[in-house]
Design a protein around this motif. Structure first.
Motif, PDB file in Angstrom:
ATOM      1  N   HIS A  63       0.875  -1.169   0.000  1.00  0.00           N
ATOM      2  CA  HIS A  63       0.000   0.000   0.000  1.00  0.00           C
ATOM      3  C   HIS A  63       0.909   1.215   0.000  1.00  0.00           C
ATOM      4  O   HIS A  63       1.741   1.371   0.900  1.00  0.00           O
ATOM      5  CB  HIS A  63      -0.909   0.004   1.229  1.00  0.00           C
ATOM      6  CG  HIS A  63      -1.742   1.240   1.317  1.00  0.00           C
ATOM      7  ND1 HIS A  63      -1.546   2.181   2.292  1.00  0.00           N
ATOM      8  CD2 HIS A  63      -2.740   1.702   0.537  1.00  0.00           C
ATOM      9  CE1 HIS A  63      -2.404   3.169   2.117  1.00  0.00           C
ATOM     10  NE2 HIS A  63      -3.137   2.911   1.054  1.00  0.00           N
ATOM     11  N   GLU A  99       1.071   5.438  -0.162  1.00  0.00           N
ATOM     12  CA  GLU A  99       0.255   6.628   0.076  1.00  0.00           C
ATOM     13  C   GLU A  99       1.121   7.865  -0.150  1.00  0.00           C
ATOM     14  O   GLU A  99       2.274   7.907   0.288  1.00  0.00           O
ATOM     15  CB  GLU A  99      -0.286   6.608   1.501  1.00  0.00           C
ATOM     16  CG  GLU A  99      -1.212   7.747   1.819  1.00  0.00           C
ATOM     17  CD  GLU A  99      -1.783   7.650   3.214  1.00  0.00           C
ATOM     18  OE1 GLU A  99      -2.162   8.697   3.755  1.00  0.00           O
ATOM     19  OE2 GLU A  99      -1.836   6.537   3.784  1.00  0.00           O
ATOM     20  N   GLU A 138       0.872  13.822  -3.866  1.00  0.00           N
ATOM     21  CA  GLU A 138      -0.124  13.111  -4.672  1.00  0.00           C
ATOM     22  C   GLU A 138      -0.366  13.794  -6.012  1.00  0.00           C
ATOM     23  O   GLU A 138      -0.789  13.147  -6.978  1.00  0.00           O
ATOM     24  CB  GLU A 138      -1.443  12.957  -3.901  1.00  0.00           C
ATOM     25  CG  GLU A 138      -2.218  14.234  -3.677  1.00  0.00           C
ATOM     26  CD  GLU A 138      -1.764  15.053  -2.469  1.00  0.00           C
ATOM     27  OE1 GLU A 138      -2.442  16.053  -2.170  1.00  0.00           O
ATOM     28  OE2 GLU A 138      -0.736  14.714  -1.840  1.00  0.00           O
ATOM     29  N   PHE A 171       1.094  12.185  -8.916  1.00  0.00           N
ATOM     30  CA  PHE A 171       0.559  10.858  -9.210  1.00  0.00           C
ATOM     31  C   PHE A 171      -0.920  10.967  -9.582  1.00  0.00           C
ATOM     32  O   PHE A 171      -1.769  10.256  -9.060  1.00  0.00           O
ATOM     33  CB  PHE A 171       0.762   9.925  -8.006  1.00  0.00           C
ATOM     34  CG  PHE A 171       2.219   9.718  -7.676  1.00  0.00           C
ATOM     35  CD1 PHE A 171       2.934   8.685  -8.271  1.00  0.00           C
ATOM     36  CD2 PHE A 171       2.884  10.575  -6.824  1.00  0.00           C
ATOM     37  CE1 PHE A 171       4.278   8.507  -7.989  1.00  0.00           C
ATOM     38  CE2 PHE A 171       4.231  10.403  -6.543  1.00  0.00           C
ATOM     39  CZ  PHE A 171       4.924   9.367  -7.131  1.00  0.00           C
ATOM     40  N   VAL A 226      -3.942  11.126  -7.019  1.00  0.00           N
ATOM     41  CA  VAL A 226      -4.419   9.952  -6.276  1.00  0.00           C
ATOM     42  C   VAL A 226      -3.509   9.722  -5.076  1.00  0.00           C
ATOM     43  O   VAL A 226      -2.294   9.562  -5.229  1.00  0.00           O
ATOM     44  CB  VAL A 226      -4.457   8.704  -7.181  1.00  0.00           C
ATOM     45  CG1 VAL A 226      -4.938   7.496  -6.397  1.00  0.00           C
ATOM     46  CG2 VAL A 226      -5.339   8.958  -8.399  1.00  0.00           C
ATOM     47  N   LYS A 227      -4.101   9.721  -3.877  1.00  0.00           N
ATOM     48  CA  LYS A 227      -3.313   9.565  -2.654  1.00  0.00           C
ATOM     49  C   LYS A 227      -2.975   8.115  -2.342  1.00  0.00           C
ATOM     50  O   LYS A 227      -1.881   7.817  -1.898  1.00  0.00           O
ATOM     51  CB  LYS A 227      -4.068  10.159  -1.461  1.00  0.00           C
ATOM     52  CG  LYS A 227      -4.101  11.664  -1.465  1.00  0.00           C
ATOM     53  CD  LYS A 227      -4.688  12.189  -0.171  1.00  0.00           C
ATOM     54  CE  LYS A 227      -4.605  13.702  -0.158  1.00  0.00           C
ATOM     55  NZ  LYS A 227      -4.813  14.252   1.176  1.00  0.00           N
ATOM     56  N   ASN A 228      -3.911   7.210  -2.516  1.00  0.00           N
ATOM     57  CA  ASN A 228      -3.728   5.813  -2.098  1.00  0.00           C
ATOM     58  C   ASN A 228      -3.611   4.894  -3.305  1.00  0.00           C
ATOM     59  O   ASN A 228      -4.431   4.970  -4.222  1.00  0.00           O
ATOM     60  CB  ASN A 228      -4.903   5.364  -1.228  1.00  0.00           C
ATOM     61  CG  ASN A 228      -4.931   6.105   0.086  1.00  0.00           C
ATOM     62  OD1 ASN A 228      -4.019   5.989   0.892  1.00  0.00           O
ATOM     63  ND2 ASN A 228      -5.982   6.888   0.309  1.00  0.00           N
ATOM     64  N   HIS A 229      -2.609   4.042  -3.269  1.00  0.00           N
ATOM     65  CA  HIS A 229      -2.370   3.090  -4.348  1.00  0.00           C
ATOM     66  C   HIS A 229      -2.083   1.723  -3.740  1.00  0.00           C
ATOM     67  O   HIS A 229      -1.275   1.608  -2.818  1.00  0.00           O
ATOM     68  CB  HIS A 229      -1.146   3.496  -5.182  1.00  0.00           C
ATOM     69  CG  HIS A 229      -1.267   4.825  -5.838  1.00  0.00           C
ATOM     70  ND1 HIS A 229      -1.625   4.971  -7.151  1.00  0.00           N
ATOM     71  CD2 HIS A 229      -1.088   6.085  -5.352  1.00  0.00           C
ATOM     72  CE1 HIS A 229      -1.646   6.260  -7.455  1.00  0.00           C
ATOM     73  NE2 HIS A 229      -1.330   6.955  -6.375  1.00  0.00           N
ATOM     74  N   HIS A 230      -2.732   0.705  -4.255  1.00  0.00           N
ATOM     75  CA  HIS A 230      -2.391  -0.672  -3.897  1.00  0.00           C
ATOM     76  C   HIS A 230      -1.675  -1.243  -5.107  1.00  0.00           C
ATOM     77  O   HIS A 230      -2.239  -1.288  -6.205  1.00  0.00           O
ATOM     78  CB  HIS A 230      -3.650  -1.471  -3.563  1.00  0.00           C
ATOM     79  CG  HIS A 230      -4.315  -0.993  -2.306  1.00  0.00           C
ATOM     80  ND1 HIS A 230      -3.861  -1.340  -1.052  1.00  0.00           N
ATOM     81  CD2 HIS A 230      -5.358  -0.157  -2.113  1.00  0.00           C
ATOM     82  CE1 HIS A 230      -4.609  -0.759  -0.146  1.00  0.00           C
ATOM     83  NE2 HIS A 230      -5.528  -0.018  -0.753  1.00  0.00           N
ATOM     84  N   VAL A 231      -0.436  -1.637  -4.914  1.00  0.00           N
ATOM     85  CA  VAL A 231       0.383  -2.104  -6.032  1.00  0.00           C
ATOM     86  C   VAL A 231       0.903  -3.507  -5.742  1.00  0.00           C
ATOM     87  O   VAL A 231       1.041  -3.910  -4.584  1.00  0.00           O
ATOM     88  CB  VAL A 231       1.567  -1.155  -6.325  1.00  0.00           C
ATOM     89  CG1 VAL A 231       1.077   0.237  -6.663  1.00  0.00           C
ATOM     90  CG2 VAL A 231       2.547  -1.101  -5.172  1.00  0.00           C
ATOM     91  N   ILE A 285       8.626   3.030  -8.803  1.00  0.00           N
ATOM     92  CA  ILE A 285       7.652   4.126  -8.755  1.00  0.00           C
ATOM     93  C   ILE A 285       7.950   5.133  -9.850  1.00  0.00           C
ATOM     94  O   ILE A 285       7.048   5.574 -10.561  1.00  0.00           O
ATOM     95  CB  ILE A 285       7.664   4.805  -7.362  1.00  0.00           C
ATOM     96  CG1 ILE A 285       7.020   3.877  -6.318  1.00  0.00           C
ATOM     97  CG2 ILE A 285       6.947   6.141  -7.400  1.00  0.00           C
ATOM     98  CD1 ILE A 285       7.158   4.368  -4.889  1.00  0.00           C
ATOM     99  N   MET A 334       4.740   4.754 -12.029  1.00  0.00           N
ATOM    100  CA  MET A 334       3.656   5.508 -11.412  1.00  0.00           C
ATOM    101  C   MET A 334       3.771   7.020 -11.559  1.00  0.00           C
ATOM    102  O   MET A 334       2.763   7.697 -11.685  1.00  0.00           O
ATOM    103  CB  MET A 334       3.581   5.180  -9.910  1.00  0.00           C
ATOM    104  CG  MET A 334       3.216   3.752  -9.610  1.00  0.00           C
ATOM    105  SD  MET A 334       3.154   3.460  -7.832  1.00  0.00           S
ATOM    106  CE  MET A 334       1.782   4.499  -7.358  1.00  0.00           C
TER     107      MET A 334
END
Length: 101
Positions: A8, A10, A16, A19, A22-27, A45, A49
C-alpha cells in the motif's frame, strides 16, 4: 524466486499531485530473484507511477529532501532507508513537507 509483493503506497502533503492526484495506491511488485528494497521500489515508482515532474519527488536514486518517508508508520531512517527489504503488505507513505508560499 521471491513471490510478488503487495504494497500500500500513500502520497500526501502535495506529493499526490505528481501521481494524478491519487493519494492511495495498492500495487503488486513482480516476483524477482532478490528481495525488493526501498531503492528498487523508488526506481519502480519512477518508471511505473510517477506522471510528471520526477525532480519534485526524486533526487538521484532517493527521494528529494523535504519528503518524509514512513514504513509501517515508522520513519524510514530507523528502518534502513534505501536498504530496507520490503515485506508483503507493507504500508509506505510519502509526505511532502515542501509547500509554496
Amino acid at each position: 524466486m521471491a513471490a510478488p509483493l503487495g504494497l500500500h503506497l500513500e502520497f500526501g502533503g502535495g506529493a499526490e499531485l505528481l501521481f494524478d492526484g491519487v493519494k492511495n495506491h495498492h500495487v503488486t511488485l513482480p516476483g524477482q530473484s532478490d528481495p525488493w528494497d526501498m531503492k528498487q521500489l523508488l526506481a519502480w515508482i519512477r518508471g511505473n507511477m510517477l506522471k510528471e515532474r520526477p525532480e519534485l519527488f526524486m533526487q538521484g536514486d532517493t527521494v528529494r529532501p523535504g519528503i518524509l518517508v514512513l514504513i509501517n508508520d515508522a520513519d524510514w531512517e530507523l528502518m534502513g532507508e534505501l536498504e530496507y527489504q520490503l515485506q508483503d503488505q507493507d504500508n509506505v507513505v510519502f509526505i511532502s513537507t515542501l509547500h509554496g508560499g
